[in-house]
Design an enzyme around this catalytic site. Sequence first.
Site, PDB file in Angstrom:
ATOM      1  N   CYS A 199       0.804  -1.230   0.000  1.00  0.00           N
ATOM      2  CA  CYS A 199       0.000   0.000   0.000  1.00  0.00           C
ATOM      3  C   CYS A 199       0.836   1.278   0.000  1.00  0.00           C
ATOM      4  CB  CYS A 199      -0.969   0.003   1.176  1.00  0.00           C
ATOM      5  SG  CYS A 199      -2.221  -1.289   1.030  1.00  0.00           S
ATOM      6  N   HIS A 205     -13.628   8.567  -7.459  1.00  0.00           N
ATOM      7  CA  HIS A 205     -12.691   8.707  -8.580  1.00  0.00           C
ATOM      8  C   HIS A 205     -11.705   9.850  -8.348  1.00  0.00           C
ATOM      9  CE1 HIS A 205     -15.437   5.903 -10.505  1.00  0.00           C
ATOM     10  NE2 HIS A 205     -14.423   5.594 -11.280  1.00  0.00           N
ATOM     11  N   GLU A 240     -12.376  -1.467   2.750  1.00  0.00           N
ATOM     12  CA  GLU A 240     -11.346  -1.130   1.781  1.00  0.00           C
ATOM     13  C   GLU A 240     -11.237  -2.249   0.748  1.00  0.00           C
ATOM     14  OE1 GLU A 240      -7.640   1.182   2.904  1.00  0.00           O
ATOM     15  OE2 GLU A 240      -6.843  -0.843   2.574  1.00  0.00           O
TER      16      GLU A 240
END
Length: 155
Positions: free
Chosen positions: A46, A90, A138
Amino acid sequence: MIPKKVETIDVDIQRHELKYHHKRVAVTKEFTFDAAHHLHCYEGKCKSLHGHTYKLVITMSGFVNDIGIVVDFGDIKRIFNEEIKNKLDHRYLNEVLPNMNTTAENMIVWIWEQLDTKLQQEGVKEKGTRLESLTLYETPTSYATVTREWMSDND
């Protein structure tokens, strides 16, 4: 079985009968949004720029109004769209969120603050309707949760 007649207000059911009780009831609605981020000071996958389809589960509670509704699901959707989706969907989260590491744990507290402020502004809280919990997925198997109790207690 097909009903012979559709129930009609003020004929088959009276308006005072629409509110069946005066109990606190929770309602829950789920939403998704897509966003990219990366984590600072983290040694793992990540740390690189990547994206998720986040799922947010919003649970609110309150007392039913005169027609038996705590909060309209359409209002929850509108509030989510205005306060969360329009800001995060987005988008590159590191750019649009306040300075923080964009972990699910940090994001969910920010989301709570946005939703809670909006409920206050719209006068929903003064009617007894409140956030009870949020869960931010997530991934399908990894999520963070906050509750009203935790958000009002700083211990």
